[in-house]
Design a protein around this motif. Structure first.
Motif, mmCIF file in Angstrom:
data_model
loop_
_atom_site.group_PDB
_atom_site.id
_atom_site.type_symbol
_atom_site.label_atom_id
_atom_site.label_comp_id
_atom_site.label_asym_id
_atom_site.label_seq_id
_atom_site.Cartn_x
_atom_site.Cartn_y
_atom_site.Cartn_z
ATOM 1 N N GLU A 92 -14.334 -4.801 10.367
ATOM 2 C CA GLU A 92 -14.148 -5.607 9.148
ATOM 3 C C GLU A 92 -13.172 -6.762 9.369
ATOM 4 N N SER A 93 -12.198 -6.586 10.275
ATOM 5 C CA SER A 93 -11.277 -7.699 10.560
ATOM 6 C C SER A 93 -12.012 -8.874 11.193
ATOM 7 N N THR A 94 -13.115 -8.591 11.868
ATOM 8 C CA THR A 94 -13.923 -9.671 12.440
ATOM 9 C C THR A 94 -14.480 -10.546 11.327
ATOM 10 N N HIS A 95 -14.865 -9.929 10.215
ATOM 11 C CA HIS A 95 -15.356 -10.719 9.087
ATOM 12 C C HIS A 95 -14.235 -11.567 8.481
ATOM 13 N N VAL A 96 -13.007 -11.060 8.504
ATOM 14 C CA VAL A 96 -11.862 -11.866 8.063
ATOM 15 C C VAL A 96 -11.690 -13.040 9.021
ATOM 16 N N MET A 97 -11.781 -12.777 10.329
ATOM 17 C CA MET A 97 -11.677 -13.862 11.314
ATOM 18 C C MET A 97 -12.765 -14.906 11.094
ATOM 19 N N GLN A 98 -13.968 -14.449 10.785
ATOM 20 C CA GLN A 98 -15.068 -15.377 10.536
ATOM 21 C C GLN A 98 -14.761 -16.240 9.315
ATOM 22 N N ALA A 99 -14.145 -15.658 8.294
ATOM 23 C CA ALA A 99 -13.754 -16.434 7.115
ATOM 24 C C ALA A 99 -12.665 -17.443 7.478
ATOM 25 N N CYS A 100 -11.691 -17.007 8.255
ATOM 26 C CA CYS A 100 -10.624 -17.916 8.693
ATOM 27 C C CYS A 100 -11.188 -19.067 9.522
ATOM 28 N N ASN A 101 -12.190 -18.765 10.326
ATOM 29 C CA ASN A 101 -12.770 -19.737 11.253
ATOM 30 C C ASN A 101 -13.852 -20.601 10.603
ATOM 31 N N GLY A 102 -14.290 -20.211 9.428
ATOM 32 C CA GLY A 102 -15.361 -20.953 8.766
ATOM 33 C C GLY A 102 -16.710 -20.745 9.433
ATOM 34 N N GLY A 103 -16.876 -19.629 10.097
ATOM 35 C CA GLY A 103 -18.117 -19.307 10.800
ATOM 36 C C GLY A 103 -17.840 -18.268 11.865
ATOM 37 N N LEU A 104 -18.730 -18.205 12.828
ATOM 38 C CA LEU A 104 -18.575 -17.208 13.895
ATOM 39 C C LEU A 104 -17.230 -17.340 14.590
ATOM 40 N N VAL A 105 -16.764 -16.231 15.129
ATOM 41 C CA VAL A 105 -15.498 -16.212 15.862
ATOM 42 C C VAL A 105 -15.651 -16.968 17.177
ATOM 43 N N PHE A 106 -16.773 -16.743 17.852
ATOM 44 C CA PHE A 106 -17.030 -17.375 19.138
ATOM 45 C C PHE A 106 -18.188 -18.352 19.015
ATOM 46 N N GLU A 107 -18.305 -19.221 19.974
ATOM 47 C CA GLU A 107 -19.403 -20.186 19.958
ATOM 48 C C GLU A 107 -20.735 -19.452 19.996
ATOM 49 N N GLU A 108 -21.711 -20.023 19.316
ATOM 50 C CA GLU A 108 -23.034 -19.401 19.233
ATOM 51 C C GLU A 108 -23.658 -19.205 20.618
ATOM 52 N N ALA A 109 -23.282 -20.025 21.566
ATOM 53 C CA ALA A 109 -23.812 -19.921 22.928
ATOM 54 C C ALA A 109 -23.471 -18.576 23.573
ATOM 55 N N TYR A 110 -22.434 -17.897 23.069
ATOM 56 C CA TYR A 110 -22.028 -16.607 23.627
ATOM 57 C C TYR A 110 -22.812 -15.425 23.047
ATOM 58 N N LEU A 111 -23.608 -15.657 22.024
ATOM 59 C CA LEU A 111 -24.335 -14.547 21.385
ATOM 60 C C LEU A 111 -25.232 -13.760 22.334
#
Length: 167
Positions: A92-111
């Motif tokens: 769930e903290s990852t979702h907080v990070m995503q909110a802080c970041n305004g999107g994914l935590v890492f670049e989409e290229a890393y998916l």
């Protein structure tokens, strides 16, 4: 003083005399305190009557200027089990990070790497993502499930860099 802070302090005090095997619990509460420091309301929700917790371990809701709440559903999660607690809090903290970041935590290229690692280390998560999520939710949840597999020190560091150092 917020309710969580009081509860966390009591739990951390109790944990100070426990075995090193429960170190993940200390990091989970450290991460919860960091989440709370962003202004997010943190709730360890023990209410089995709360419909929001039916069948889930936790959730994060962020609606700017409306709601910013992080919940661990303690009627679904054994908070004395360090692994179980860590998995929920790191996810769930990852979702907080995503909110802080305004999107994914890492670049989409890393998916693709994220999915390969999930398939290798936690195939049940890869299958769950494939069966349950679509569209943008696929990437959002893949990051969150991947984060559960990371050492606590990495998750704490990611959170600090993404949410706390941006202020």
């Amino acid at each position: 003083m917020k309710l969580f802070t009081t509860l966390a302090a009591a739990t951390l005090a109790a944990l100070s005399v426990t075995t090193p095997a429960q170190a993940g619990t200390v990091e989970a509460y450290q991460l919860l305190k960091m989440i709370e420091s962003t202004g997010t309301t943190v709730s360890l929700n023990p209410n089995s009557y709360d419909e929001s917790c039916k069948g889930i371990a936790g959730y994060y809701v962020f609606e700017p200027k409306v709601q910013d709440i992080f919940v661990v559903c303690t009627d679904q999660v054994n908070i004395k089990d360090s692994d179980e607690l860590w998995e929920v809090v790191s996810h769930e903290s990852t979702h907080v990070m995503q909110a802080c970041n305004g999107g994914l935590v890492f670049e989409e290229a890393y998916l693709p790497r994220t999915f390969r690692e999930l398939e290798r280390k936690a195939p049940h998560y890869a299958k769950l993502i494939d069966e349950k999520y679509t569209g943008d939710d696929t990437a959002i949840e893949a990051e969150a499930f991947w984060m559960e597999l990371q050492p606590p020190s990495h998750v704490l560091s990611y959170f600090e860099d993404i949410c706390l150092n941006k202020k």
